[in-house]
Write an enzyme that holds these catalytic residues in place. Sequence first.
Site, PDB file in Angstrom:
ATOM      1  CG  ASP A 173      -1.937  -1.014   1.263  1.00 53.31           C
ATOM      2  OD1 ASP A 173      -2.390  -1.385   0.179  1.00 53.31           O
ATOM      3  OD2 ASP A 173      -2.315  -1.457   2.353  1.00 53.31           O
TER       4      ASP A 173
HETATM    5  C1  LIG Z   1      -9.908  -2.539  -1.248  1.00 56.23           C
HETATM    6  C2  LIG Z   1     -10.932  -3.247  -2.123  1.00 56.23           C
HETATM    7  C3  LIG Z   1     -10.616  -4.750  -2.132  1.00 56.23           C
HETATM    8  C4  LIG Z   1     -12.328  -3.044  -1.508  1.00 56.23           C
HETATM    9  O1  LIG Z   1     -13.259  -3.696  -2.303  1.00 56.23           O
HETATM   10  P1  LIG Z   1     -14.779  -3.453  -2.113  1.00 56.23           P
HETATM   11  O2  LIG Z   1     -15.120  -3.452  -0.664  1.00 56.23           O
HETATM   12  O3  LIG Z   1     -15.495  -4.433  -2.972  1.00 56.23           O
HETATM   13  O4  LIG Z   1     -14.937  -1.956  -2.596  1.00 56.23           O
HETATM   14  P2  LIG Z   1     -14.935  -1.359  -4.057  1.00 56.23           P
HETATM   15  O5  LIG Z   1     -13.791  -0.482  -4.140  1.00 56.23           O
HETATM   16  O6  LIG Z   1     -14.985  -2.392  -5.094  1.00 56.23           O
HETATM   17  O7  LIG Z   1     -16.289  -0.546  -4.045  1.00 56.23           O
HETATM   18  C5  LIG Z   1     -17.485  -1.172  -3.601  1.00 56.23           C
HETATM   19  C6  LIG Z   1     -18.737  -0.429  -3.910  1.00 56.23           C
HETATM   20  O8  LIG Z   1     -18.866   0.714  -3.075  1.00 56.23           O
HETATM   21  C7  LIG Z   1     -19.461   1.757  -3.812  1.00 56.23           C
HETATM   22  N1  LIG Z   1     -19.149   3.052  -3.206  1.00 56.23           N
HETATM   23  C8  LIG Z   1     -17.958   3.485  -2.822  1.00 56.23           C
HETATM   24  N2  LIG Z   1     -18.034   4.725  -2.300  1.00 56.23           N
HETATM   25  C9  LIG Z   1     -19.334   5.069  -2.348  1.00 56.23           C
HETATM   26  C10 LIG Z   1     -20.079   6.200  -1.963  1.00 56.23           C
HETATM   27  N3  LIG Z   1     -19.496   7.271  -1.443  1.00 56.23           N
HETATM   28  N4  LIG Z   1     -21.395   6.199  -2.178  1.00 56.23           N
HETATM   29  C11 LIG Z   1     -22.007   5.136  -2.725  1.00 56.23           C
HETATM   30  N5  LIG Z   1     -21.369   4.035  -3.110  1.00 56.23           N
HETATM   31  C12 LIG Z   1     -20.051   3.986  -2.929  1.00 56.23           C
HETATM   32  C13 LIG Z   1     -18.850   1.576  -5.165  1.00 56.23           C
HETATM   33  O9  LIG Z   1     -19.609   2.219  -6.129  1.00 56.23           O
HETATM   34  C14 LIG Z   1     -18.870   0.060  -5.323  1.00 56.23           C
HETATM   35  O10 LIG Z   1     -20.154  -0.338  -5.739  1.00 56.23           O
HETATM   36  P3  LIG Z   1     -20.435  -1.096  -7.127  1.00 56.23           P
HETATM   37  O11 LIG Z   1     -20.089  -0.144  -8.194  1.00 56.23           O
HETATM   38  O12 LIG Z   1     -21.886  -1.391  -6.991  1.00 56.23           O
HETATM   39  O13 LIG Z   1     -19.519  -2.294  -7.098  1.00 56.23           O
HETATM   40  C15 LIG Z   1     -10.929  -2.691  -3.550  1.00 56.23           C
HETATM   41  O14 LIG Z   1     -11.329  -1.338  -3.505  1.00 56.23           O
HETATM   42  C16 LIG Z   1      -9.604  -2.793  -4.271  1.00 56.23           C
HETATM   43  O15 LIG Z   1      -9.194  -3.871  -4.731  1.00 56.23           O
HETATM   44  N6  LIG Z   1      -8.918  -1.632  -4.449  1.00 56.23           N
HETATM   45  C17 LIG Z   1      -7.666  -1.514  -5.229  1.00 56.23           C
HETATM   46  C18 LIG Z   1      -6.399  -1.765  -4.408  1.00 56.23           C
HETATM   47  C19 LIG Z   1      -6.294  -0.935  -3.185  1.00 56.23           C
HETATM   48  O16 LIG Z   1      -5.954   0.215  -3.184  1.00 56.23           O
HETATM   49  N7  LIG Z   1      -6.640  -1.557  -2.080  1.00 56.23           N
HETATM   50  C20 LIG Z   1      -6.696  -0.941  -0.794  1.00 56.23           C
HETATM   51  C21 LIG Z   1      -5.436  -1.223  -0.157  1.00 56.23           C
HETATM   52  S1  LIG Z   1      -5.540  -0.962   1.533  1.00 56.23           S
HETATM   53  C22 LIG Z   1      -5.018  -2.413   2.219  1.00 56.23           C
HETATM   54  O17 LIG Z   1      -4.601  -3.306   1.574  1.00 56.23           O
HETATM   55  C23 LIG Z   1      -4.992  -2.465   3.676  1.00 56.23           C
HETATM   56  O18 LIG Z   1      -5.251  -1.433   4.237  1.00 56.23           O
HETATM   57  O19 LIG Z   1      -4.740  -3.519   4.227  1.00 56.23           O
END
Ligand SMILES: CC(C)(COP(=O)(O)OP(=O)(O)OC[C@H]1O[C@@H](n2cnc3c(N)ncnc32)[C@H](O)[C@@H]1OP(=O)(O)O)[C@@H](O)C(=O)NCCC(=O)NCCSC(=O)C(=O)O
Length: 377
Positions: A173
């Site tokens: 990260d």
């Molecule tokens: C971290 C994640 C696995 C989390 O996955 P998820 O929980 O499935 O979240 P997603 O990012 O895919 O987003 C999920 C959904 O939330 C919705 N979403 C997000 N924000 C909003 C707001 N403000 N309002 C309404 N809806 C929202 C978004 O449209 C998606 O819906 P839909 O459009 O309906 O799907 C992923 O984001 C990811 O792979 N990110 C890339 C790598 C990264 O930076 N990872 C974080 C590292 S931190 C880490 O590793 C650590 O701390 O440990």
Amino acid sequence: MSDILPLEGLKVLDFSQFLAGPYCALKLADLGADVVKVERAGMGDLSRYLYLTDTKIAGESTIFHAINRNKRSVAVNLKSDDDKAALRALIAEADVVLQNFRPGVMERLGFGYEAVRAINPKIVYGTVTGYGSDGPWVDLPGQDLLAQARAGVMWLSGGANDGPTPMGLPVADVLAGAALAHGILALLFRRERHGIGGYVETSLIESLADLQFELLTTWFNDGGRTPKRSANNAAHAYLAAPYGVYETADGHIAIAMGKLDILAELTGLASEIATLDTFTQRDEIKAGLAERLQTQGNAAWMEAFVAADIWAAPIMNWQDLMDSGVLETLDMVQEISRGDVKMRTTKLPLRIDGIRPASSTAAPELGDANHILTQGW
Ligand SMILES: CC(C)(COP(=O)(O)OP(=O)(O)OC[C@H]1O[C@@H](n2cnc3c(N)ncnc32)[C@H](O)[C@@H]1OP(=O)(O)O)[C@@H](O)C(=O)NCCC(=O)NCCSC(=O)C(=O)O
């Protein structure tokens, strides 16, 4: 000497969550940018709650506070037309947009690069994913521990008797966030020179490939000689003896480099190791040193090693580090606040014109800058 921070006046709309994206935004904020964190209405960045440690700040995770100091927050529903319209107005005036959702999420929300560029052609847009925006792992959750598992980092790390060992720090990260900040700054420079915006992306897996660049280069070019997890690669998979960590009578000492004959003399091993080959016989050398170093404490060894210019250091904990006074002398620790919230944290690891920029505030309360949704930046 100027007291103008380099990024003063830069407007950053930060859709990112958890750590990799927010770490990038933190670097920009500490360099003077106005970072507005776009959070989910009602709950905020999940890292406010998900990283709950024994210690909390204002009822929230200390980790959230560490990463999000010096930023403002808007709380929005990214699926509401009104909030989307307000964000489009902010994007029109922004310099940078960044995000770290899974690939495709921002496009579905109407804030992918093409949509944002249509609003603001000179925008600099940064993305972090887990494993890139295409490829076999594109849909997998991108998380630090899992990326360390897939990148070879965990397989490589640890001692001979350990299982796969994560680094105990969110290296994927932090490095991905730092790489993205570096890419964004490069695109801002290009925009200054050529008047064009641009898109930069990185991922956790790319940052870990980059972290391992020296060892991968050795491995690519050594005919496939795969290192085994061993006492050697607990410190480095390929480097010559004495590189490693040794137990002493009262602690541990790391030894990086030193002329073997001098080290052998100091440790009383002249007849045993002084003439051995530091590559092919490194296990023998290290075993000899490991046995001998246990006969004295850290202070005695360090005195001898420093005097002979053997590159060595005692293994210190955080208290030892603070007691050394080094971070204080370098002004690396700060006390910051926001209302009643007070916190002690680190600072940006850069001094600019002799001054280390301090963060102006602790992390924002959810939605503390919601007025900008109607009033603009
Ligand atoms: C971290 C994640 C696995 C989390 O996955 P998820 O929980 O499935 O979240 P997603 O990012 O895919 O987003 C999920 C959904 O939330 C919705 N979403 C997000 N924000 C909003 C707001 N403000 N309002 C309404 N809806 C929202 C978004 O449209 C998606 O819906 P839909 O459009 O309906 O799907 C992923 O984001 C990811 O792979 N990110 C890339 C790598 C990264 O930076 N990872 C974080 C590292 S931190 C880490 O590793 C650590 O701390 O440990």
